[in-house]
Structures are given as structure tokens and as C-alpha cells.
Design an enzyme around this catalytic site. Structure first.
Site, PDB file in Angstrom:
ATOM      1  N   LYS A  23      26.530  20.845 -83.539  1.00 54.62           N
ATOM      2  CA  LYS A  23      27.303  21.958 -83.996  1.00 54.62           C
ATOM      3  C   LYS A  23      28.050  22.703 -82.715  1.00 54.62           C
ATOM      4  CE  LYS A  23      28.934  24.930 -87.074  1.00 54.62           C
ATOM      5  NZ  LYS A  23      29.936  24.711 -88.229  1.00 54.62           N
TER       6      LYS A  23
ATOM      7  N   CYS B 110      20.972  21.668 -77.139  1.00 52.03           N
ATOM      8  CA  CYS B 110      19.764  22.023 -77.566  1.00 52.03           C
ATOM      9  C   CYS B 110      19.441  23.268 -78.065  1.00 52.03           C
ATOM     10  CB  CYS B 110      18.776  21.717 -76.291  1.00 52.03           C
ATOM     11  SG  CYS B 110      18.982  20.215 -75.238  1.00 52.03           S
TER      12      CYS B 110
END
Length: 617
Positions: free
Chosen positions: A612, A2
Site C-alpha cells: 500500500k 513493513c
């Protein structure tokens, strides 16, 4: 996985817009929902959140209509509870006076939730985050200050967490707490910030402090306070001068994290590779840490090279050169499998840990576990001040600049040139190369940026054309021998990640041991031909004999006996130097993956189900 951000402005009512801009810079981490909380005057805590893309949620919930100087924001990647409006962050307590956003995983959330519900708290989401707001509510209700509540929270929670919190009782502050999940404080003019990533604060701050495990505190428009726990259960502020000593100046510009006219970050970052290679190479050969790291590698009783995803593939390439040049037989380790190797780790072990972000959970767990057994650690990372940087005995920095696209491109080649340079230096330290030979091979690497530049130019048209022909494919092989097999693994990962076409890489010599059974007329096979293994053409021929559509990607000066019916894509010459093969051959496959994604209608910057930076287990 997050992303969180908190901002405290001295004046104006624009915090909502600034939060949205910061969250957009965190999109690369992956997300399925977003939200913000703002303290509106004269004293109202307002939350806007929903599942969906940032722009969609902003329009649907009226985020930009919020007025206030202080707020927090979040992009969520679901770990507890499905992606929906209720589970989106921020979360609040029963009274709506505390709001929290969180990155990480709270391991003991189930037992904590049961205890809170037994005491009358009403939790409405399925997340592990919501209970934080309720715990803070309890501590405040018992008479503790907010700082004391954070200290208590740090002793109760198990797992990893980076938290940013608002409290109506102190409307000019954003509180924070960090443990095993990245968090930075940004210091600006008339504004201070806290965020998961430096990239998120570039619009408002260039001076940053990277928080360490267990640290907590607050930001306000006027200042920053950071505290750390004591062994007796209390806490204390950082000593005088310590705060100033930890401030780092960030030279990235906001523009460097934008697309700069390219349709996607992935394409931009592919084209940035020559510059990234030049800056990484120039930086590492001048870094005193290189010789310290080389000495550790050369003297290691055993060597482990650990990473995940693309970083693992870079480690495989590094392992190849360490073996070929320095005669060092290390063990490449997939980070999530590190426990298999732990029994053999001791004080004679040296670990090369590769992580672009420096925050990859599995890699950090391996590093921490092995350091606990006496191993020494060499970190390879793109982020100064990251967790890996702090855990390592020696850190070798990439200088690739921010990489926004989820699929790693420029950082793979930057990791490659760094590990090649380390291999050459270690070979010198081990006495396998003379000083003259070391200088000669290092000089060869000076040609890497130009090789990558020419490869990109040579590959663009061919990759686009191939993508138009292969966009309907369901599967393909990408094979090679020696170095080529390692480059093939990264090539296959790129195709899978962004185009969603199954691509399998394996050592070409294994074809007859099973994989060739899948080959039928029209099946696509790519062969990565490197300077060390021209015999791979034999494998290409046996694939062609079974009806496969075979394309060989090779340096133009590699002598290959190519029969009719096999396509050869000639990439820039390498002079027979395997050191330059990665830069001559890799860009074609990066561009192939990119154009396949675009041709199939997918966004290559945001592949589904991926993030990512993987900061949870």
C-alpha cells in the site's frame, strides 16, 4: 513497506493479542512474514516469528500463548534476504537481551555487518535490520545508556529507518528511533504505543504524536519521552510544553478501518466514494490553504505535478484541468523519474506533490531535492502530520478516511476532486475565470458525490457480468482521448493490480501508430468516452473493424454515433460537464477490476508483489 508496532500496558498479560490486532491493521502495507517479541515475567525476552500470513504464523508459533505487558511486532516486506523464518523480524543481539523491528532500508548495512562480524558478532539472517541489535549490544557493553546508544545509532546508520526495540534491562519500556520512515506514538489510558501507522493503534489510543526525522525515545505504561539530536552530537528532550502541543486527536473509529460487512476492503472503499468525495469537497472549499495554494499555482514560473502510481494518475487529471481552466501548462512527473527535471528547478518553480499516505519514498525524495533548489511545495495527502505534510509549504488534505485496500479507489477520486477545486481556484487567481464563473464551476462539483453514487449502482451488475466473460482474458486495451485517456490509465492500473490481467492504456489516437497491430478477433478493447472527446468513437470503430470486442463506457447524455456491434455502457449523465466525467465513469472500471480478481480466485485487498505504502526506494 513493513509495519511495526510496540505496546506497553500498565497491567494484564494481553500484549501478544494486542500486537496481533495491531499488525492486522497494518496488513494493507503488504507483507510476507510476521513476528513479535514479548518480555515475559520474571525477565525473559521471547521471540515468535515466521514467514506466512498473520493468522497462520500466530497458530504455528503459539504467539497468543505469550504472557507479558510489553512487546513489539512486525510485518515484513522483504528488501534484504528472501522471505523466510530466519529473516522475519524481530531480530536479537548475541546475548538475546535486545530485540528490534524495523521499517526502511539501511544503505550501509554491508560495511557495518563486516565490521560487526570482524569484532566477533554472529549475525544469522540476511537482513539489514539484525545489525541494529548488535550495534546496540556493543554500545551498551561500552557503558552507554540505551538512549545514548540510540543517539549513536542515528549517527552511524545511513538510509531510512523506523525502529522499535526491547531491552531486558528495562522491561517496562519500548524504545524507538525514526529517520525518513513513518512512525507515530499513541497515548492511551493505561497503555502507550508506537507504530508505523495511526491505524495500528486505534484499539488502544486516539491521541497521537507524529515523530519527526531524527527523533528517538521510549514509551512505558506510565509515560512517553521524546528526544532530538543536537548539532554538537548530543541530544536533548523536547522542551516543556512541546510534547503536549504536538498531540493530535484522531477521530477515526476502529470500526471505520474494518470491512463493515463487505467481503473485501476494496469493495467497501469503492462504495464509500460518495461520502469520501463529499467530505473532501466540503473540507477543501472551506480551507484557507486552498487560496494560498491557488495563488502559488497561478504565479508559478513553472509547475511540476509529481506522484507515483494512482497518485500520478490523479496528477494527470489535475494537469488536464489546470490546462483547460487556468491555462497553466504544468509538467506531470512520475516521482521515480524526478531527477530528469531537477536541473530546471529553481525559486520560480511550484510543485504539487500528490501522495495518499504522505510517505511515498520517491515523491518525498523529489520534494526534498526540489525544495533544496528553492521550489515551493503544495502537498496533497490523506494523512495529517505525514512527512509530505511536514515538508510542504501548503498542504491540502483529503478527507477520505483510512484506505486499507492496496489498490487505491476512493483516494483517487478524492484526489481528483481536490485537484479540480484547486484548478478552478487557480483559474480565478490567474484571471481566467470571473468570480461568478468560479462559483458556477465549484457548484458543478457539488454533484460529484451523487454522480459517483449513481455510477456505482449502475455499474455493479454490468461489471460483474463482464468479469465472468473476461476472467480468462490474457490482455486488453483501455483507451480514450483527452480526459478519457487519463482515466483510462487509472482503469488499466486497477485491472493489472488486482486481477493480474495485462491491461494497457494509451491515447486512442495512437492506435494506428503501433498498438492496433495486436488487435485480432475477440481481443477486448474498452473505450472511455468523455464529454470533451466524442470523436473517440472513430477509434472504437477501427478497433471493431479488426475484430475486437469493443465496449464504450460513456455518460448517458453524451451523443455518440454508435454502429451495430459496439457495446455502449451508459453511465450517469454529466450534463456535458467534463468536471463530472471522472465520477460517472471511474467506478465501472474499479468494480470491473474487483470482480475480475474475485472471479479469478484472487484476493483484491492483497495483490501479489505490491504494498500500500511504498516507503523505500
Amino acid at each position: 513497506m513493513c509495519g511495526i508496532i510496540g505496546l506497553a500496558f500498565a497491567e494484564g498479560n494481553s500484549v501478544a493479542g494486542a500486537l496481533v490486532r495491531g499488525l492486522k491493521r497494518l496488513e494493507y502495507r503488504g507483507y510476507d512474514s510476521m513476528g513479535v517479541a514479548v518480555i515475559e515475567p520474571p525477565g525473559r525476552l521471547v521471540v515468535r516469528k515466521a514467514a506466512g500470513k498473520i493468522g497462520e504464523v500466530v497458530r504455528r508459533t503459539g504467539v497468543l500463548s505469550l504472557r507479558g505487558r510489553v512487546g513489539i511486532g512486525h510485518t515484513r516486506w522483504a528488501t534484504h534476504g528472501p522471505p523466510n523464518d530466519v529473516n522475519a523480524h524481530p531480530h536479537t543481539d548475541c546475548g538475546g537481551r535486545v530485540a528490534v523491528v524495523h521499517n526502511g532500508v539501511i544503505r550501509n548495512y554491508a560495511s557495518l555487518r563486516r565490521e560487526l562480524e570482524a569484532r566477533g558478532h554472529r549475525l544469522v539472517s540476511e537482513t539489514d535490520t539484525e545489525l541494529v541489535a548488535h550495534l546496540i549490544e556493543e554500545y551498551l557493553g561500552r557503558g552507554y545508556s540505551f538512549l545514548e546508544a540510540l543517539s549513536l545509532l542515528g549517527r552511524v546508520l545511513r538510509g531510512s529507518y523506523a525502529l522499535a526495540l526491547l531491552h531486558l534491562g528495562e522491561p517496562d519500556k519500548v524504545y524507538f528511533l525514526r529517520y525518513k520512515s513513518p512512525l507515530v506514538v499513541g497515548l492511551g489510558e493505561g497503555v502507550n504505543a508506537v507504530a508505523s501507522d495511526i491505524t495500528a493503534v486505534l484499539d488502544v489510543a486516539r491521541d497521537v504524536i507524529v515523530l519527526e526525522d531524527g527523533e528517538f525515545g521510549w514509551i512505558s505504561p506510565e509515560g512517553v519521552a521524546i528526544y532530538r539530536p543536537r548539532g554538537d552530537g548530543g541530544f536533548e528532550p523536547l522542551p516543556p510544553g512541546a510534547l503536549e502541543e504536538r498531540v493530535k486527536r484522531v477521530e477515526w473509529t476502529p470500526e471505520s478501518a474494518s470491512k463493515a460487512g463487505y467481503p473485501h476492503f476494496m469493495l467497501k472503499e469503492i462504495y464509500e466514494q460518495p461520502r469520501a468525495l463529499a467530505e473532501t469537497f466540503e473540507g477543501i472549499i472551506e480551507d484557507p490553504a486552498l487560496l494560498r495554494a491557488a495563488g502559488l499555482v497561478a504565479g508559478a514560473g513553472r509547475l511540476l505535478i509529481v506522484g507515483a502510481g494512482t497518485s500520478f494518475h490523479a496528477g494527470l487529471v489535475g494537469h488536464y484541468y489546470l490546462s483547460r481552466l487556468a491555462g497553466i501548462l504544468g509538467h506531470p512527473v512520475v516521482a521515480s523519474e524526478h531527477k530528469v527535471y531537477t536541473p530546471g528547478v529553481d525559486g520560480e518553480t511550484v510543485v504539487v506533490a500528490v501522495s495518499q499516505s504522505g510517505e511515498t519514498y520517491d515523491t518525498l525524495e523529489a520534494v526534498r531535492e526540489w525544495r533544496g533548489r528553492g521550489a515551493r511545495v503544495i502537498g496533497v495527502t490523506n494523512v495529517v502530520g505525514s512527512a509530505l505534510d511536514r515538508e510542504a509549504d501548503v498542504t491540502l488534505y483529503l478527507r477520505a478516511g483510512p484506505e486499507i485496500g492496496v489498490a487505491a479507489t476512493k483516494t483517487f477520486l478524492a484526489q481528483t476532486i481536490l485537484l479540480q477545486t484547486l484548478s478552478i481556484a487557480a483559474a480565478g487567481e490567474a484571471g481566467r475565470l470571473t468570480s461568478g464563473e468560479t462559483r458556477e464551476l465549484t457548484g458543478v462539483l457539488e454533484g460529484a458525490p451523487d454522480a459517483a453514487r449513481r455510477a456505482i449502482l449502475a455499474s455493479e451488475g454490468a461489471a460483474r457480468e463482464a468479469a465472468s466473460l473476461l476472467k480468462g482474458a490474457g490482455s486488453m486495451y483501455i483507451i480514450g482521448r483527452g480526459l478519457g485517456g487519463r482515466l483510462a490509465m487509472e482503469a488499466a492500473l486497477k485491472v493489472k493490480e488486482v486481477s493480474y490481467i495485462h491491461a494497457e492504456a494509451y491515447p486512442a489516437g495512437e492506435s494506428k501508430h503501433g498498438p492496433i497491430a495486436l488487435v485480432e478477433p475477440g481481443f477486448k478493447v474498452y473505450v472511455v468516452a468523455t464529454s470533451d472527446s466524442p470523436e473517440v468513437m472513430g477509434n472504437a470503430i477501427e478497433m471493431k473493424a479488426r475484430g475486437a470486442s469493443v465496449t464504450v463506457v460513456a455518460p448517458s447524455d453524451l451523443q455518440l454515433d454508435t454502429p451495430e456491434g459496439i457495446e455502449v455502457l451508459k453511465m450517469p449523465p454529466t450534463g456535458g460537464e467534463t468536471l463530472l466525467d471522472p465520477y460517472s465513469l471511474t467506478p465501472y472500471f474499479q468494480l470491473l477490476a474487483y470482480h475480475l480478481a474475485v472471479a479469478r480466485g484472487y484476493d483484491p485487498d492483497k495483490p501479489r508483489n505490491l504494498a500500500k505504502t511504498v516507503t523505500v526506494e
